[in-house]
Design an enzyme around this catalytic site. Structure first.
Site, PDB file in Angstrom:
ATOM      1  N   GLU A  72       7.685  35.510 -23.861  1.00 58.14           N
ATOM      2  CA  GLU A  72       8.978  35.701 -23.196  1.00 58.14           C
ATOM      3  C   GLU A  72       9.690  36.943 -23.750  1.00 58.14           C
ATOM      4  OE1 GLU A  72      10.230  34.769 -20.611  1.00 58.14           O
ATOM      5  OE2 GLU A  72      12.371  35.027 -20.788  1.00 58.14           O
TER       6      GLU A  72
ATOM      7  N   CYS B 100      15.914  40.728  -1.223  1.00 56.07           N
ATOM      8  CA  CYS B 100      16.813  40.955  -0.095  1.00 56.07           C
ATOM      9  C   CYS B 100      17.860  39.843  -0.051  1.00 56.07           C
ATOM     10  CB  CYS B 100      16.127  41.016   1.255  1.00 56.07           C
ATOM     11  SG  CYS B 100      15.075  42.423   1.460  1.00 56.07           S
TER      12      CYS B 100
ATOM     13  N   GLU C 296      10.680  44.129 -18.681  1.00 60.05           N
ATOM     14  CA  GLU C 296      11.532  44.095 -17.487  1.00 60.05           C
ATOM     15  C   GLU C 296      12.701  45.045 -17.565  1.00 60.05           C
ATOM     16  OE1 GLU C 296      12.355  39.945 -15.506  1.00 60.05           O
ATOM     17  OE2 GLU C 296      12.366  39.762 -17.667  1.00 60.05           O
TER      18      GLU C 296
ATOM     19  N   TRP D  18      15.431  44.712  -0.869  1.00 54.05           N
ATOM     20  CA  TRP D  18      14.347  44.882  -1.848  1.00 54.05           C
ATOM     21  C   TRP D  18      13.132  45.177  -0.980  1.00 54.05           C
ATOM     22  CZ3 TRP D  18       9.642  42.584  -3.085  1.00 54.05           C
ATOM     23  CH2 TRP D  18       9.156  42.834  -4.374  1.00 54.05           C
TER      24      TRP D  18
ATOM     25  N   ARG E 120      19.663  40.341  -5.814  1.00 55.14           N
ATOM     26  CA  ARG E 120      18.481  40.055  -4.998  1.00 55.14           C
ATOM     27  C   ARG E 120      17.756  41.326  -4.555  1.00 55.14           C
ATOM     28  NH1 ARG E 120      18.357  34.808  -3.077  1.00 55.14           N
ATOM     29  NH2 ARG E 120      16.933  35.435  -1.437  1.00 55.14           N
TER      30      ARG E 120
ATOM     31  N   ASN F 299      15.732  38.629   5.619  1.00 58.49           N
ATOM     32  CA  ASN F 299      15.067  38.511   4.324  1.00 58.49           C
ATOM     33  C   ASN F 299      13.756  37.787   4.569  1.00 58.49           C
ATOM     34  OD1 ASN F 299      14.340  37.988   1.631  1.00 58.49           O
ATOM     35  ND2 ASN F 299      15.566  36.128   1.582  1.00 58.49           N
ATOM     36  N   GLY F 300      12.653  38.378   4.114  1.00 59.18           N
ATOM     37  CA  GLY F 300      11.348  37.742   4.310  1.00 59.18           C
ATOM     38  C   GLY F 300      10.327  38.784   4.726  1.00 59.18           C
TER      39      GLY F 300
ATOM     40  N   HIS G  27      -8.998  39.426 -32.250  1.00 57.42           N
ATOM     41  CA  HIS G  27     -10.076  39.349 -31.260  1.00 57.42           C
ATOM     42  C   HIS G  27      -9.997  40.494 -30.254  1.00 57.42           C
ATOM     43  CE1 HIS G  27     -11.341  35.550 -32.904  1.00 57.42           C
ATOM     44  NE2 HIS G  27     -10.091  35.133 -32.856  1.00 57.42           N
TER      45      HIS G  27
ATOM     46  N   LYS H  60      15.837  39.264  -8.208  1.00 55.49           N
ATOM     47  CA  LYS H  60      16.054  37.973  -8.883  1.00 55.49           C
ATOM     48  C   LYS H  60      15.163  36.869  -8.323  1.00 55.49           C
ATOM     49  CE  LYS H  60      18.286  35.261 -11.649  1.00 55.49           C
ATOM     50  NZ  LYS H  60      17.809  35.396 -13.032  1.00 55.49           N
TER      51      LYS H  60
ATOM     52  N   LYS I  70      10.776  40.120 -21.409  1.00 57.92           N
ATOM     53  CA  LYS I  70      12.148  40.646 -21.340  1.00 57.92           C
ATOM     54  C   LYS I  70      12.139  42.144 -21.622  1.00 57.92           C
ATOM     55  CE  LYS I  70      13.645  38.120 -19.659  1.00 57.92           C
ATOM     56  NZ  LYS I  70      13.378  36.790 -19.228  1.00 57.92           N
TER      57      LYS I  70
END
Ligand code: F6R
Length: 591
Positions: free
Chosen positions: A463, A2, A470, A73, A27, A99-100, A486, A586, A467
Site C-alpha cells: 500500500e 467521468c 499514484e 476521464w 472522478r 459516463n461509461g 529472490h 477515483k 500511494k
C-alpha cells in the site's frame, strides 16, 4: 471515471451545475463542460481542469434554469476540447453527457454516418445524441427516443439528456454506471455520486440498471426501460456537505489522512451490525476476498487474519482476474468483495459471478452503491465521503471492518478491546508529521523506491508503494521482505531508498536481517517501527517511530499512516496535486 450532473431548478442552472461538477472532479479532470437550455441549447466546454477552464471561459455565463454537466476521464478520444462533453446531435437541439463506454460505437457511428449524421468528435458518447435525434425525427418524444437509443447501445452508461424541442425535461438512464436522483424542494438533480448534490438535497433515489428518471419542475418519475412506472424508495443521506469540503486543509488527501482516528472510531460502532450479519451466515469452509488496488491490499490483511485467527483457507483475488476462480466457487465459499465506491466495474462483474454460486458479502463505503444492492450481505465502512483520488481513510476503515468481521466470526473480544486503542496510536503517528516532511524533502528526487515488510506488514508495504506511485509518479515496488533476495536485490544500490516496515513481534528479527541485507548493498533505509527499537534505529538512515505497544496483528492500521504522509509530502515537494494524480480517477467504472 467521468462525472455527470443535471439539474432543473428555479434559478439560473449554470452556477449550480458548475458547483456540483466541481464536487465530482475526483472522478476525472481531463475536460469539463456544461449545457443549459433556454429556448436553444447553450454549451461551454474545454479541455483542462475545471478551475482553469472556468478562468478562461466562465462556464456560468449561459442562461436557463436547467442543464447538464460533465467532468471527463478520457476513454475514447484524446482529452481535447472537441471531445469534451456535452455532445450534441447534428442540429444542436439535443445535448448529452455520459459516463461509461459504448462498446459498439464504431458500428453505430458507421450506420448513423451512412444515414447522414455528421460527427464532430472522436468519442463513443457522440452516437447517443445522434441516436436520440434519429428516434425523435421518427416522431418520438425525448423520453421514448432516449429509451430506444439505449436499446441500440451495448456497454455501460449513465446518461443525462436534454432537448430544445422538449424544454423543462431531463432524462437520466443508467446501466452499469452509477446514477442517482436528488430530490430537493421544487428542484431536481441527477448525479454520478452523492457528494455532487449534498449542498442541495439529502433525499436520494438510487437508479438500478436499465432504469430511467424523467425530471421536470413538478417532480421525478422513475421508469423501467420499457416505460413502466416504478415505485422507488427515497433514501436520506447522513453525510453533510461539510464532509465533502477541504475544511482548512490544502488538499482533501491531507484532510482525509487526518480524519483517520475518527473514522476508526465511527467504523468501530458498526460492530453490533457486523455481529448481526455474521449470525445469519451458514457454515463456510473457504473465504475468497475480491477487490482492486488499495481495497485488494486491505483484503490481503484479511487473508492473514482469517487464516491465522480462524484457520479458514482464504484466498485473495484481483477482481479483474476473478473469472479464473469461478470454477472453485461453491455454496460453502464466502466471497467478500471490498470496494470503497461499490461501483468498480471489475468488482461488480466479479460479484455477479460470485452471486450465482456462493454467499456474497460486500464491504463498501458508499451507501446505496451497486455492490450494496447486489451482494447478499453488506457491511458499511463509516469513512464519510472520500474525495482525494488516492484512498486513505477508506483503507483503514476497510481494515477495521475486516478485523471486526474476523473477531465476530471467532468471538475474540480481547482483540476488539485492543482495536479500540488504534485511534490513539494513529493520532500519535500523525504527530510525526513534521519529521516526515523532513524525510520527504530528503528523498523527493529519488527515481525508485522499495517498500518491504513480512506477514501483516507485507500489505502495508504494498500500500505504501502504491500511494507513492499514484501521487508522486516515482517508481516504487512493494515486496514481502523475504522475497527480496529472490531477485529484486539486484536492483538495490546507493540510489535506492528502502522503506522497511518493522513492527515489534514475531517477524521483527527476520525483517531486520533483510534490512541488513539491503543496507549492505548501499541502500538508504527508512525504518518504520517502534520508537523503542534500538536495533532498527541503528540500521536506519531515517526512522519513523511508532508506539511500542502496537501489536503486530493490528499494525497494518496505524503503520500505514506515516507511509501515506510520506507520499503526500513527496508529492507536494514535487509540485504535484495529490488530489488529482494524472491518468487516474477515483472510481473505475470501466473494465
Ligand atoms: C488507490 C485507489 C485505487 C482503488 C481501486 C478500487 O489509492 O484508490 O487503487 O482502491 O480503484 O476502488 P474501489 O475500492 O472503489 O473498488
Amino acid at each position: 471515471m467521468c462525472g455527470i450532473v443535471a439539474c432543473i431548478i428555479k434559478d439560473k442552472a449554470a452556477p449550480v451545475l458548475l458547483d456540483c461538477v466541481q464536487r465530482l472532479e475526483y472522478r476525472g479532470y481531463d475536460s469539463v463542460g456544461i449545457a443549459t437550455l433556454s429556448g436553444d441549447i447553450y454549451i461551454k466546454k474545454n479541455e483542462g481542469k475545471i478551475d482553469d477552464v472556468q478562468k478562461k471561459l466562465d462556464l456560468t455565463d449561459i442562461p436557463g434554469n436547467m442543464g447538464i454537466a460533465h467532468v471527463r476521464w478520457a476513454t475514447h478520444g484524446l482529452p481535447t476540447g472537441k471531445n469534451a462533453h456535452p455532445h450534441t446531435d447534428c442540429k444542436k437541439r439535443i445535448a448529452v453527457v455520459h459516463n461509461g463506454i459504448i462498446e459498439n460505437y464504431n458500428e453505430l457511428k458507421t450506420i448513423l454516418q451512412n444515414e447522414g449524421h455528421i460527427f464532430t468528435s472522436d468519442t463513443d458518447t457522440e452516437v447517443i445524441p445522434h441516436l436520440i435525434e434519429k428516434y425523435m425525427e421518427m416522431g418520438n418524444g425525448l423520453e421514448v427516443a432516449s429509451r430506444l437509443a439505449t436499446k441500440d447501445i451495448q456497454g455501460s452508461y449513465a446518461i443525462a439528456a436534454i432537448s430544445a424541442d422538449e424544454p423543462n425535461k431531463i432524462i437520466g438512464i443508467r446501466k452499469e454506471s452509477p446514477l442517482i436522483v436528488g430530490i430537493g424542494e421544487n428542484e431536481f438533480f441527477l448525479a454520478s455520486d452523492v457528494p455532487a448534490i449534498l449542498e442541495h438535497t439529502k433525499n436520494v433515489i438510487y437508479l438500478d440498471d436499465n432504469e430511467m428518471a424523467v425530471l421536470d419542475l413538478d417532480g421525478v418519475v422513475i421508469k423501467d426501460i420499457d416505460g413502466n412506472v416504478l415505485d422507488k424508495e427515497i433514501n436520506i443521506i447522513e453525510w453533510t456537505a461539510d464532509m465533502a469540503e477541504k475544511g482548512g486543509y490544502n488538499h482533501f488527501m491531507l484532510k482525509e489522512i487526518h480524519e483517520q482516528p475518527e473514522v476508526i472510531r465511527n467504523t468501530l460502532m458498526e460492530y453490533p451490525e457486523i455481529e448481526n450479519v455474521v449470525s445469519t451466515f451458514p457454515e463456510f469452509n473457504r473465504i475468497c476476498f475480491v477487490a482492486c488496488g488499495t481495497s485488494y491490499h486491505a483484503s490481503l490483511v484479511g487473508k492473514y487474519l482469517f487464516e491465522t485467527m480462524l484457520g479458514i483457507p482464504t484466498d485473495v483475488v484481483l477482481a479483474s482476474e476473478f473469472i479464473f476462480s469461478e470454477g472453485a466457487l461453491n455454496a460453502k465459499t464466502l466471497v467478500i468483495l471490498i470496494s470503497q465506491s461499490g461501483e468498480t466495474a471489475d468488482t461488480l462483474r466479479a460479484l455477479k459471478i460470485a452471486n450465482t454460486k456462493s454467499e456474497t458479502l460486500a464491504i463498501v463505503n458508499v451507501l446505496g452503491s451497486t455492490a450494496t444492492r447486489e451482494a447478499d450481505h453488506v457491511i458499511y465502512t463509516r469513512a464519510g465521503p472520500e474525495i482525494g483520488v488516492a484512498a486513505t481513510k477508506t483503507y483503514v476503515s476497510q481494515l477495521t471492518c475486516i478485523y471486526m468481521l474476523a473477531i465476530a466470526m471467532d468471538g475474540n473480544n480481547n482483540l476488539l478491546e485492543k482495536l479500540q486503542k488504534v485511534p490513539g496510536f494513529m493520532k500519535n503517528a500523525l504527530a510525526r508529521e513534521d519529521h516526515i516532511i523532513q524525510i520527504a524533502k530528503k528523498y523527493k528526487n529519488s527515481t525508485d523506491f522499495f517498500f518491504f515488510g513480512r506477514g501483516f506488514s507485507y500489505p502495508t508495504a504494498l500500500e505504501g508503494a502504491l500511494k507513492l506511485k499514484e501521487i508522486t509518479y516515482i517508481h516504487a515496488e512493494g515486496y514481502a521482505a523475504g522475497e527480496l533476495k529472490h531477485g529484486p536485490l539486484a536492483l538495490i544500490d546507493d540510489d535506492v531508498p528502502v522503506l522497511a516496515v518493522v513492527p515489534p513481534g514475531d517477524r521483527h528479527d527476520k525483517t531486520l536481517s533483510n534490512v541488513e541485507e539491503v543496507k549492505a548493498r548501499g541502500a538508504s533505509i527508512i525504518g518504520v517501527g517502534s520508537s523503542e527499537d534500538a536495533a532498527l534505529r541503528l540500521e536506519s538512515d531515517d526512522i519513523i517511530g511508532m508506539d511500542n505497544d502496537i501489536s503486530e496483528i493490528l499494525s497494518p492500521i496505524p503503520y500505514v499512516v506515516p507511509l501515506q504522509l510520506l507520499s503526500y509530502y513527496i508529492s507536494i515537494e514535487r509540485g504535484i496535486d495529490p488530489d488529482k494524480p494524472k491518468n487516474l480517477a477515483k472510481c473505475v467504472t470501466v473494465e
